[in-house]
Each structure stands twice: as C-alpha cells, then as structure tokens.
Design a protein around this motif. Structure first.
Motif, PDB file in Angstrom:
ATOM      1  N   ALA A   5       0.768  -1.169   0.013  1.00 53.81           N
ATOM      2  CA  ALA A   5       0.026  -0.026  -0.061  1.00 53.81           C
ATOM      3  C   ALA A   5       0.864   1.224  -0.007  1.00 53.81           C
ATOM      4  O   ALA A   5       0.568   2.211  -0.751  1.00 53.81           O
ATOM      5  CB  ALA A   5      -1.045   0.155   1.266  1.00 53.81           C
ATOM      6  N   ARG A   6       2.032   1.195   0.645  1.00 53.64           N
ATOM      7  CA  ARG A   6       2.755   2.369   0.882  1.00 53.64           C
ATOM      8  C   ARG A   6       3.559   2.407  -0.627  1.00 53.64           C
ATOM      9  O   ARG A   6       3.574   3.593  -1.241  1.00 53.64           O
ATOM     10  CB  ARG A   6       3.905   2.114   1.702  1.00 53.64           C
ATOM     11  N   GLU A  59       2.033   1.661  -3.531  1.00 53.16           N
ATOM     12  CA  GLU A  59       0.952   2.415  -4.297  1.00 53.16           C
ATOM     13  C   GLU A  59       0.809   4.053  -4.063  1.00 53.16           C
ATOM     14  O   GLU A  59       0.476   4.760  -4.878  1.00 53.16           O
ATOM     15  CB  GLU A  59      -0.201   1.552  -4.217  1.00 53.16           C
ATOM     16  N   GLN A  60       0.945   4.127  -2.598  1.00 51.38           N
ATOM     17  CA  GLN A  60       0.665   5.544  -2.253  1.00 51.38           C
ATOM     18  C   GLN A  60       1.980   6.475  -2.771  1.00 51.38           C
ATOM     19  O   GLN A  60       1.532   7.504  -3.312  1.00 51.38           O
ATOM     20  CB  GLN A  60       0.848   5.641  -0.653  1.00 51.38           C
ATOM     21  N   LYS A 100      -4.635   5.459   0.254  1.00 46.89           N
ATOM     22  CA  LYS A 100      -3.556   4.625   0.584  1.00 46.89           C
ATOM     23  C   LYS A 100      -3.017   5.131   1.851  1.00 46.89           C
ATOM     24  O   LYS A 100      -2.208   4.199   2.707  1.00 46.89           O
ATOM     25  CB  LYS A 100      -2.475   4.588  -0.415  1.00 46.89           C
ATOM     26  N   GLU A 158      -4.815   3.608   4.578  1.00 46.88           N
ATOM     27  CA  GLU A 158      -4.629   2.210   4.531  1.00 46.88           C
ATOM     28  C   GLU A 158      -3.237   1.487   5.277  1.00 46.88           C
ATOM     29  O   GLU A 158      -3.333   0.745   5.858  1.00 46.88           O
ATOM     30  CB  GLU A 158      -4.947   1.608   3.212  1.00 46.88           C
TER      31      GLU A 158
END
Length: 429
Positions: free
Chosen positions: A47-48, A50-51, A80, A83
């Motif tokens: 998720a990081r 993607e962020q 994100k 998340e």
C-alpha cells in the motif's frame, strides 16, 4: 525468548523439545500468528508503494491541467495513506501478540537433560561427604536448645506474619559470617566481581530474566510499580541489557549478597516449620555472561564454585541434574546441589545452577561483538553460591551435639572472632 526464525524453519523439532517438558505442540499457533503479522507487514509495504507511485503522478496531472485525474490521484493518495496506517497498526498489534506468546514459552532443554515428570526423575551425578552419625536422635534446626531463643518466629509473626523470622545473637552473627565467607571465597579465589545492586527493579528487568509475565504471582510489587527481586540474578544479569559487549571482555563473572523476596504463591502448607521456606531471605548469587562456546564449561565451573563452599564447611551434599519436568522455566539445563539435613534425614536443595543459552539475552537484547563479526546474543548463567539461610540450617543441624550445643565449621572461626561453638545456652564460645 525464542527466535521466531528457528520455530519457522524447524517447527517439528521445536514441538518435540516442548513435548519433553510435557507441553502440547505450539508451533501451529505461533506460526499462524507470525504469518498474519508478516502478511500485514507485506500489505502495508504494498500500500505504501502504491501511495508513493500515486504521489508522483499527482504533480504530473496538475501540470497537464487534468483536474479530474489530479483529484482522483489526490484521493487515492489519501486513501492509501489511511490504509498504510491501518495495516501498520494491525501489524504492530500482531507483533505484540506474538511477543507476548513467545514470552510465555519456556526454554528448550539440552539434548543431555534427562526426561522425566518431577523431582523423582532427577539424576544424581555425585555425592560428597558422609552424613554424620549421631548417638542421639538429631533435631531440626528450630528445635535445638542453642537456637530456640535466637530464631524467633513468634516476634516475626507479630511484625510481618508467617514465613518470616527474627534472628538474634549468636545465630544472627553466624548467618552474617556465612554470607561474608561465601563472598570472600567467590571474589578472592573464584574470580567473581562483587556487586551491590538494588532490590527494587522495573518491569523490564523482571521480563529480562523471565520472572514476568509467567511468575508475577510469585513476586511482590510495590504500589508505584517496582518489583522486589526474587534473587539478584535479576539485577546482575540485567546489567548487560541493551548492551553490545566486546568479546574480549567475556566471560563476565559477578556475585552479590542481597535480600530476596518470594511470595511462595504455590507452596501453601509446604515447609511451614522453621526457616527453610521464607518470604524474605538472603542469597549469595553468581551470574556469568559468556559467549555461546563458553557456556557449558562455565556451567560446570559455577557448579564447582557452589560445591566448594559446602566442602569448606564440611557439609555433606549431593549434586543432581534436573529432569525436563522439574527444570526451571528459563533453563536449558540445571544442576541442583542438595545439602544433608540430619533433622529431616534427607538432602534438601541449597543451590540451583542453570545455563540459559541465549533465552534471557533475547529478552534483554544483550549481545557481544565477535572479532570482525556482527553482534550475536550472549549466553547467561545463574546459580546460588549459596542460599544463606539454608546454609545456616545445614551448619546448625550437622554440627549439633547431644547437649543441644553446635560445633561450628573451622572455615568460619575467623569470621566469628575465633569462637568455635554455640553453647546449649545460645552463647558463642
């Protein structure tokens, strides 16, 4: 505490070692918790990533004047970010759960530790000395005429309750002499460094030497959060907590004479007569910090140091290796030294000497740096050298005479101003 990587790599061997202690297989639960923790960490990292990727595209969309894409990406970055925070919090919770579980698991016995359920399965290694032969019925320490007025349980009960004692006169001086004698031998002949440490410690120290969380009920805690030490193993061992030691400085060998406190939570009705089992007592403790390749030899050395005290005092004893069912929570292997008590007509424990491997070091984050290498966990060992009150009992009972007087060991004469006995009237002469 155990290395999760070892459990992960060899779960069957881990469970087999626990089974020797009579514990059901635990690796499935441990590994499931570990897998959930690792999955959360991986999800947070994904998720990081993607962020971060979306964050880089936000500026490009703004520069192109693509307002819709700009808003979509900005919302995605915010989602994100939330998340990542949620997944990291969950990973921390799983990590704490795993640590708490690992803290409750005992050390694994070494291969040469005998299997067994309880003290009946312990294996005798050797005996020293011959129990004295009396031409009268030997008495227990508290029933000796020379001791009755000097070992005062009634006054202690008035002050503190049961399992306390007030020592007076000759018996109090003999108790003090024993502690001084032990310290002198250990520091001048056995190479131990004398320490004077607190008897009040923080939670971290009790966790470091595995008194917490499992044995909280066996210890005393003050209203402001300190714990009274059950033995100076806690303070001596924790002197190296969160340290990286030079290999050349090892082994570290320490000793201390302290008050010790135990609630004896599981011993109701056991050894209630005399001062064999007390809430407050004194010990001369030995602790060694070593490299892994030194620890087994150090275990034998420490056992010999404790045995030497009894030999100098002329007290018969036997040394046993504890079986898996009788061994302490933090130990890989334990030698118990049991002194002969004529009043009970049996041997009773006066010292336990244990090698713990890196079990405590992992809890304390105590490491050393091998020459040219990366830091590794030290090995820790501890043992009584000796329990002072139990040694007092042994001296009184083995030295008793028919008239109620007590002949004292020659090794103590210099600590008692040249006096050699306690008369039946309780006077040092």
């Amino acid at each position: 505490m155990h290395d999760i990587r070892i459990i992960r790599d060899t779960p069957a061997a881990f469970d087999a070692a626990l089974a020797r202690r009579g514990i059901e297989p635990l690796s499935p639960g441990v590994l499931a918790l570990d897998e959930a923790r690792r999955a959360m960490i991986l999800a947070a990292e994904t998720a990081r990533a993607e962020q971060n990727a979306a964050s880089k595209e936000v500026g490009a969309a703004k520069a192109r004047g693509d307002e819709a894409e700009f808003e979509r990406l900005r919302a995605l970055v915010a989602d994100k970010k939330a998340e990542v925070a949620r997944l990291e919090d969950e990973a921390k919770r799983k990590d704490a759960e795993l640590r708490e579980l690992l803290l409750t698991l005992p050390n694994l016995p070494l291969a040469d530790v005998p299997d067994g359920r309880d003290e009946a399965d312990n294996v005798e290694l050797r005996r020293w000395g011959t129990p004295p032969a009396f031409d009268f019925a030997p008495r227990e320490h508290f029933d000796l005429p020379s001791v009755r007025g000097a070992m005062d349980f009634a006054t202690a009960g008035k002050l503190s309750g049961s399992r306390f004692v007030v020592l007076r006169g000759a018996v109090a001086r003999l108790h003090r002499a024993l502690a001084q004698f032990m310290l002198d031998v250990h520091t001048t002949e056995n190479g131990l460094t004398e320490m004077n440490t607190p008897v009040l410690v923080r939670d971290e120290a009790m966790y470091g030497t595995n008194q917490l969380p499992k044995f909280a009920e066996d210890s005393y805690q003050t209203t402001n959060g300190w714990w009274l030490i059950p033995t100076s193993e806690v303070t001596l061992t924790n002197t190296v907590a969160n340290e990286i030691l030079d290999e050349a400085s090892l082994p570290l060998r320490m000793t201390a004479h302290t008050l010790c406190f135990r609630s004896e939570a599981g011993s109701a009705g056991k050894d209630t007569s005399g001062m064999l089992r007390q809430h407050q007592f004194e010990k001369v403790e030995m602790v060694s910090i070593t490299t892994p390749d030194q620890s087994l030899a150090e275990h034998d050395r420490m056992t010999a140091c404790a045995e030497d005290i009894l030999q100098r005092l002329g007290l018969p004893y036997r040394t046993v290796v504890l079986c898996t069912g009788d061994m302490g929570f933090g130990a890989q292997k334990t030698h118990d030294i049991e002194v002969w008590l004529p009043g009970q007509n049996c041997y009773r424990e006066i010292s336990s000497v244990s090698v713990c491997g890196d079990f405590q070091a992992r809890r304390m984050n105590a490491r050393y740096r091998p020459a040219g290498g990366k830091p590794e966990f030290v090995h820790t060992l501890n043992g009584s050298g000796l329990a002072v009150g139990r040694c007092l009992i042994a001296v009184l009972e083995n030295g008793q005479r028919a008239d109620g007087s007590v002949l004292l060991p020659q090794a103590l004469h210099g600590y008692l101003g040249g006096r050699t006995q306690i008369t039946a009237e309780g006077v040092l002469e």
